[in-house]
Design a protein around this motif. Structure first.
Motif, mmCIF file in Angstrom:
data_model
loop_
_atom_site.group_PDB
_atom_site.id
_atom_site.type_symbol
_atom_site.label_atom_id
_atom_site.label_comp_id
_atom_site.label_asym_id
_atom_site.label_seq_id
_atom_site.Cartn_x
_atom_site.Cartn_y
_atom_site.Cartn_z
ATOM 1 N N GLU A 283 45.689 -12.617 15.841
ATOM 2 C CA GLU A 283 44.257 -12.879 16.025
ATOM 3 C C GLU A 283 43.490 -11.580 16.230
ATOM 4 O O GLU A 283 42.378 -11.398 15.709
ATOM 5 N N ARG A 284 44.066 -10.660 16.999
ATOM 6 C CA ARG A 284 43.394 -9.383 17.253
ATOM 7 C C ARG A 284 43.297 -8.548 15.972
ATOM 8 O O ARG A 284 42.273 -7.900 15.722
ATOM 9 N N ALA A 287 40.524 -10.107 13.849
ATOM 10 C CA ALA A 287 39.190 -9.895 14.435
ATOM 11 C C ALA A 287 38.720 -8.457 14.212
ATOM 12 O O ALA A 287 37.549 -8.218 13.868
#
Length: 468
Positions: A283-284, A287
């Motif tokens: 997810e990081r 993002a």
């Protein structure tokens, strides 16, 4: 600075070489790439000079130098081997304002030749004012390794697109940002990787939408620890990154290669102790890339060998983020080389098995799938804590108790530690290793190591190891 570095255009201009030996031949090779009209004056020309004259690439005059030879020359190189003759050529040329270079005669030369890195039309010239030519050559070798082979194609790509961009984008600042994105980002990465069609399509899309920053993710293998084993592509990724997400096992010397102003985010993992859950790491990455950043996911060894690289690739692809994969030298290859253990050998091992001492999510080692004995070498990752269970499982699978084993801790690093012995003694040998990641190697090729029989060998990393 005592000299002004300039680039002299010689295309369709006259250039003179006086001399016919190896030094003169080297100058000929260089001048042929400039498009100059070349004349060589030599009584005894080399075979290469002779061949160039036969194909009409040059004009060859088999005689001594004359004063009127200087007429209309844009540049002169002298390499006669006769100091007095070279001095006379230098004096005559400088009297009429013709640039002259005397090979190995900096005091007689009006200009000095730099060491050159050629990525036409990109040229890098390195000079030391004649003080240390060998240093200039050494620097050239380093630039040759660092600069992409297709850098010249990138320059031509930018030249092709600058006119459409100028016609479409009126604001100078916006135009500059568009050119920066073309020259240093995912589009440039596509071109440098050889995908010219995709690079053109991405450039057209960027021009149609305007200067919208687009991020990317590079999954990079950091190798086993020695920074000199980083690949050139990995170094470029670290130099270009805006943010680097790195594992705990990545050596500090590798982290030192990251661009100084890049953000560094530890997402450490060690033996099932995950500071950041795998799903959150993905997810990081996504993002950061969606925020327009060039993201590097830096993993020890090779990301596709027990590094969960496949899971991260799936997540990034599903998000539609541009992705680059940079393989690294795996722990098995680096540690084995550092311990001088051949992983294959015609007499001892015709196969290599890579295994892990842990299951998914750090679950304990299972006897299921333990490699059977045979003409093979087994490299076991993350197996140190499971040494007793591994020993029992391998023996139960048919491996002899006296099968050679090696444990390599912090392989390829200055503090690496190697112990060797019999399979039956593996639990005891494992007690010597507590400070760093340790690879286990099982098989007859271990006997070929110069560390065979040593139970606590503080081995230095061989300086000959280098990334290809």
């Amino acid at each position: 600075m005592h000299s002004l570095p300039i680039f002299l255009s010689l295309n369709q201009r006259e250039a003179l070489i006086v001399g016919g030996g190896e030094a003169a031949t080297q100058k000929l090779r260089l001048l042929k790439r400039t498009g100059a009209r070349i004349t060589v004056i030599a009584k005894n020309p080399s075979a290469e000079i002779e061949a160039a004259a036969v194909t009409d690439e040059i004009l060859l005059l088999r005689r001594a130098f004359r004063l009127d030879d200087i007429r209309n020359q844009a540049v002169i190189f002298a390499a006669t081997g006769d100091e007095a003759e070279d001095a006379e050529i230098s004096r005559r040329a400088q009297d009429v304002g013709v640039p002259v270079n005397i090979v190995d005669g900096p005091d007689l030369s009006s200009f000095l030749m730099p060491a050159i890195v050629d990525r036409d039309p990109v040229l890098v010239a390195i000079g030391t004012g004649g003080a240390a030519p060998i240093l200039a050559r050494r620097l050239r070798e380093q630039f040759e390794r660092l600069l992409p082979a297709r850098l010249g194609l990138l320059a031509r790509f930018l030249d092709k697109w600058k006119h459409p961009i100028r016609g479409r984008v009126s604001d100078p600042a916006t135009r500059r940002r568009v050119m920066e994105q073309l020259s240093d980002g995912p589009i440039a990465d596509l071109l440098l990787a050889g995908d010219d069609t995709a690079a053109d399509a991405a450039a057209a899309h960027l021009l149609a939408e305007g200067a919208v920053e687009r991020g990317s993710v590079a999954l990079v293998g950091a190798g086993p620890g020695d920074p000199e084993l980083l690949t050139l592509k990995a170094l470029r990724a670290l130099s270009d990154a805006d943010v680097v997400f790195y594992d705990e096992l990545v050596a500090p010397a590798i982290l030192d290669r990251i661009r100084r102003d890049a953000e560094r985010v530890p997402v450490g993992k060690r033996r099932a102790q995950h500071s950041v859950p795998q799903a959150e790491i993905a997810e990081r990455l996504i993002a950061a890339a969606r925020a327009g950043k060039r993201v590097v996911r830096l993993k020890g060894g090779d990301p596709f060998i027990f590094g969960r690289g496949g899971e991260e690739v799936q997540a990034v692809r599903a998000a539609g983020i541009a992705l680059t994969i940079v393989p690294g030298i795996s722990a098995a290859l680096g540690c084995a080389a550092s311990a001088e253990i051949p992983l294959t050998h015609r007499d001892h091992a015709s196969a290599l098995v890579l295994a892990t001492g842990h299951g998914q999510d750090g679950t304990p080692f299972s006897n299921a799938g333990v490699p059977a004995p045979g003409h093979k070498t087994i490299a076991i990752y993350m197996g140190l804590a499971q040494a007793p269970r591994l020993t029992d499982a391998l023996i139960a699978a048919g491996h002899a108790t006296d099968t050679p084993v090696a444990l390599i801790e912090n392989g390829t690093r200055p503090d690496q530690k190697i112990t060797t012995g019999r399979l039956a003694d593996l639990p005891r040998l494992a007690l010597h290793h507590t400070a760093g990641p340790t690879l286990l190697i099982v098989g007859e090729t271990v006997r070929l190591s110069r560390y065979w029989g040593e139970t606590d060998a503080p081995a230095e990393t061989p300086s000959a190891l280098a990334a290809e």
